[in-house]
Motif scaffolding. Structure first.
Motif, PDB file in Angstrom:
ATOM      1  N   GLN A   5     -11.469  10.785 -21.017  1.00 21.72           N
ATOM      2  CA  GLN A   5     -12.838  11.000 -21.491  1.00 21.72           C
ATOM      3  C   GLN A   5     -13.102  12.445 -21.914  1.00 21.72           C
ATOM      4  N   HIS A   6     -12.010  13.214 -22.108  1.00 18.37           N
ATOM      5  CA  HIS A   6     -12.158  14.617 -22.500  1.00 18.37           C
ATOM      6  C   HIS A   6     -11.120  15.024 -23.537  1.00 18.37           C
ATOM      7  N   PHE A   7     -10.690  14.083 -24.380  1.00 14.90           N
ATOM      8  CA  PHE A   7      -9.648  14.410 -25.343  1.00 14.90           C
ATOM      9  C   PHE A   7     -10.140  15.432 -26.371  1.00 14.90           C
ATOM     10  N   GLY A   8     -11.413  15.414 -26.676  1.00 12.83           N
ATOM     11  CA  GLY A   8     -11.910  16.295 -27.715  1.00 12.83           C
ATOM     12  C   GLY A   8     -12.228  17.702 -27.270  1.00 12.83           C
ATOM     13  N   ASP A   9     -12.555  17.902 -25.985  1.00 11.69           N
ATOM     14  CA  ASP A   9     -12.978  19.241 -25.574  1.00 11.69           C
ATOM     15  C   ASP A   9     -11.886  20.015 -24.831  1.00 11.69           C
ATOM     16  N   ARG A  10     -11.322  19.432 -23.766  1.00 12.40           N
ATOM     17  CA  ARG A  10     -10.344  20.186 -22.986  1.00 12.40           C
ATOM     18  C   ARG A  10      -9.069  20.498 -23.772  1.00 12.40           C
ATOM     19  N   PRO A  11      -8.402  19.511 -24.368  1.00 11.45           N
ATOM     20  CA  PRO A  11      -7.214  19.846 -25.159  1.00 11.45           C
ATOM     21  C   PRO A  11      -7.532  20.781 -26.325  1.00 11.45           C
ATOM     22  N   TYR A  12      -8.698  20.608 -26.947  1.00 13.03           N
ATOM     23  CA  TYR A  12      -9.057  21.516 -28.041  1.00 13.03           C
ATOM     24  C   TYR A  12      -9.090  22.962 -27.563  1.00 13.03           C
ATOM     25  N   ARG A  13      -9.727  23.195 -26.420  1.00 16.78           N
ATOM     26  CA  ARG A  13      -9.803  24.571 -25.923  1.00 16.78           C
ATOM     27  C   ARG A  13      -8.416  25.106 -25.583  1.00 16.78           C
ATOM     28  N   ASP A  14      -7.549  24.226 -25.089  1.00 13.67           N
ATOM     29  CA  ASP A  14      -6.180  24.656 -24.779  1.00 13.67           C
ATOM     30  C   ASP A  14      -5.416  25.016 -26.048  1.00 13.67           C
ATOM     31  N   VAL A  15      -5.513  24.150 -27.072  1.00  9.92           N
ATOM     32  CA  VAL A  15      -4.794  24.391 -28.325  1.00  9.92           C
ATOM     33  C   VAL A  15      -5.304  25.662 -28.989  1.00  9.92           C
ATOM     34  N   ASP A  16      -6.615  25.828 -29.035  1.00  6.63           N
ATOM     35  CA  ASP A  16      -7.163  27.008 -29.689  1.00  6.63           C
ATOM     36  C   ASP A  16      -6.828  28.272 -28.913  1.00  6.63           C
ATOM     37  N   SER A  17      -6.669  28.149 -27.591  1.00  7.05           N
ATOM     38  CA  SER A  17      -6.296  29.326 -26.805  1.00  7.05           C
ATOM     39  C   SER A  17      -4.871  29.766 -27.104  1.00  7.05           C
ATOM     40  N   ALA A  18      -4.037  28.843 -27.595  1.00  4.63           N
ATOM     41  CA  ALA A  18      -2.684  29.227 -28.002  1.00  4.63           C
ATOM     42  C   ALA A  18      -2.746  30.204 -29.169  1.00  4.63           C
TER      43      ALA A  18
END
Length: 648
Positions: free
Chosen positions: A479-492
């Motif tokens: 239920q968090h595919f759009g927010d948590r992974p996005y923040r992780d990817v953008d932090s890369a």
């Protein structure tokens, strides 16, 4: 998105370099010999080898693949001794895909196409050439899914659809839950019968007991008509089936363990559904037990052999090792220091003969190849691709670590251009993987190598939802595919800029499948990327869940008709007006995993709003193209897009 619960999804895709103006190399001095960057021509000629089977006498069968300018991937089948000598290419029909040796070692069994249907066939071998006509063929109405030889070599167990072929198949396609049952036949093709007819949703390969009297089977709940997920485990023999347990989640892999007293398999307690721990249930039945509750990695595959070994491939971050489940615990067995052990070992299927195993190993500088145990380590015995790669100049690859914007410890794989110098800033591309319940491995990744050859730094982030980092990290995506992974990817990207590698004015993002979703979503959240390319990505979650061929409720099991806004929340089509990044959309027209309308809808909305967008589709292509001319066109489109928009 994922191919299945037990198979991680990552399709190898690459970058076409011919004719591009990006990353031009200085011309060598007259007479000077120099290496060249990894190119599309290198990719299409690059050979790799995977261990397939081991005969009772220890002969190893392995599968070599390589590309082409047009058409599908080429396949070759070779045999070798365990010491790497006596290597010979087999002459086999293109329509035959071997699964293993027969008990006498003199024949191969596998899937042979008859009227486009895969059927079990046995081909005798003589002088390294298969006979033109099989000695045995088992014809079933709708072909077979898979087959397994009994440990005594007397029978085959086949998983197949028991229904008659639809006489109107050329006129219509009936959509209903698939069926798969168990058909057992003598090794000579006689006395075939359907066993345990009440089991009609078998998934994966059946696994014989050591004495060849019974098989253990997994039966997940049918996907159509069931929103819940559960898996039944049954033991089947000629007299009928014996139910062991109903497991309230997905499961994969099976093996007889503890001297035949238990069944080992992979499953999870997580709502994300991806099997990731080793579980057991007694062969007398009862409640299954998680045997690896504290596992900090992910058990990604499991199998056994008639000698009683239970092999488990375990991902520890970006590296995967082979471990053995013995006496109720996992024990490390083989590690490939430079990279990964790729999957489970090939082993002798029979109670007689060798205990020799063969594994597949890979690293960032070499193709996948076959290795065998030598004491407590592995020794590579094939060297496919080495000659080609000796002429290629490749930059360094390193595992990197940072913390996300949420303070989560993350890992990734960074690939640099050859000869990169400290203090120089390079164009940058972040490459989120597919799956999403998968990970990038420390192995040769042609896409990263080619983009790095253009002068880029490429970073593959292992965002939350990736395998290899434990149960909580994997489950965080629910239920968090759009927010948590996005923040992780953008932090890369933040990390690469902070390290001084990435030019903040030349940032790009590209991904396929789940990585395609991440790309389509990212450009609704930030305008920092100058170019974006998404392949076969989800852009509208509500209709996706009911039109994908595998009904992927592992991201969110809420009902779309009861709570549509929950799925609208992370749908890029709902935020198309916010997109400022030029976006290239690539999609196969026959994609059933992520149907093409997902890309079309996003394209139409963006185009109507006057955004910079281009969509290219591929006739007849599934989730990723099988034809090399389409793959090469994908890479050319990608390069052209980067050249046009990711400029300083």
């Amino acid at each position: 998105m994922r191919q299945s619960y037990e198979m991680r999804w990552w399709l190898v895709i690459t970058l076409f370099m011919a004719g591009t103006a990006l990353g031009q190399q200085a011309a060598p001095a007259a007479g000077q010999r120099t290496k060249h960057p990894f190119t599309a021509d290198d990719w299409s000629n690059l050979r790799s080898a995977m261990a397939t089977a081991v005969s009772p006498d220890g002969t190893i069968l392995y599968h070599v693949t390589f590309g082409a300018e047009k058409g599908p991937t080429h396949n070759e089948w070779w045999t070798t001794a365990a010491d790497g000598r006596h290597t010979v290419q087999l002459e086999l029909s293109d329509d035959f895909s071997p699964l293993g040796f027969t008990a006498d070692g003199g024949k191969l069994y596998g899937a042979w196409k008859v009227n486009k249907q895969p059927q079990l066939a046995i081909f005798p071998l003589q002088d390294h050439k298969a006979s033109t006509v099989p000695s045995t063929v088992v014809l079933l109405p709708r072909g077979m899914a898979t087959a397994a030889a009994s440990p005594d070599g007397r029978r085959f167990a086949i998983v197949a659809d028991p229904r008659s072929q639809d006489a109107l198949e050329d006129v219509r396609h009936v959509v209903e839950p698939a069926q798969s049952s168990l058909y057992v036949v003598n090794a000579d093709g006689t006395m075939g019968n359907w066993w345990c007819s009440g089991l009609t949703s078998i998934e994966g390969a059946p696994v014989w007991s050591a004495d060849g009297s019974s098989l253990v089977l997994l039966s997940p709940s049918p996907r159509i008509g069931h929103h819940e997920v559960s898996t039944a485990i049954d033991v089947c023999n000629g007299a009928g089936s014996r139910h062991l347990t109903d497991f309230p989640n997905a499961a994969s892999g099976l093996a007889w363990a503890n001297g035949g007293k238990e069944i080992a398999f992979l499953s999870t307690r997580s709502e994300v559904l991806t099997p990731e721990h080793v579980w057991t249930v007694a062969t007398t039945g009862g409640t299954a037990t998680d045997r690896t509750p504290g596992l900090q990695g992910t058990a990604v595959a499991l199998s056994g052999d008639p000698q009683g070994h239970v092999w488990v491939a375990v991902a520890h971050g970006v590296q995967t090792d082979l471990e053995e489940f013995r006496d109720g615990v996992l024990n490390p067995v083989y590690h490939w220091p430079e990279g990964v052990v790729d999957g489970l070992p090939a082993a002798n299927e029979y109670v007689h003969g060798t205990e020799q195993i063969a594994l597949s190993v890979g690293d960032p500088n070499h193709s996948t190849n076959v290795a065998v145990p030598e004491g407590d380590h592995l020794r590579k015995i094939t060297h496919e691709g080495d000659t080609l790669l000796a002429a290629v100049e490749m930059g360094r690859v390193q595992t990197v670590h940072w913390k996300s914007k949420d303070g989560i410890a993350l890992e990734g794989i960074a690939t640099f251009p050859a000869g990169d110098a400290e203090g120089n800033k390079y164009p940058f591309l972040v490459l989120p993987h597919g799956g999403p319940e998968a990970n990038d491995e420390l192995s040769l990744e042609p896409l990263s190598r080619m983009i790095a050859g253009l002068g880029y730094v490429v970073l593959q982030p292992e965002y939350r939802g990736s395998t290899g980092y434990g149960e909580a990290f994997l489950a965080a995506i629910y239920q968090h595919f759009g927010d948590r992974p996005y923040r992780d990817v953008d932090s890369a990207t933040d990390y690469a800029i902070a390290q001084g590698w990435a030019d903040p004015n030349r940032l790009a993002i590209f991904g396929w499948s789940a990585g395609g979703f991440m790309t389509s979503w990212t450009v609704t959240q930030t305008g920092r990327y100058k170019a974006a390319i998404e392949g076969a990505g989800i852009t509208d979650w509500g209709p996706f869940l009911w039109t994908s061929d595998i009904s992927q409720i592992d991201y969110d099991a809420r009902w779309t008709d009861e709570d549509p806004e929950a799925f609208r929340r992370f749908s890029a089509v709902a935020l198309a007006n916010k997109v400022t990044t030029p976006l290239l959309i690539l999609h196969g027209e026959a994609d059933q995993r992520v149907p093409m309308f997902q890309g079309t809808e996003y394209f139409q909305i963006l185009a109507a709003r006057g955004k910079t967008v281009r969509m290219v589709t591929y006739p007849g292509s599934p989730h990723f193209p099988e034809l090399w001319e389409q793959r090469l066109n994908i890479t050319k489109e990608l390069v052209d897009w980067l050249a046009k928009y990711n400029k300083s």
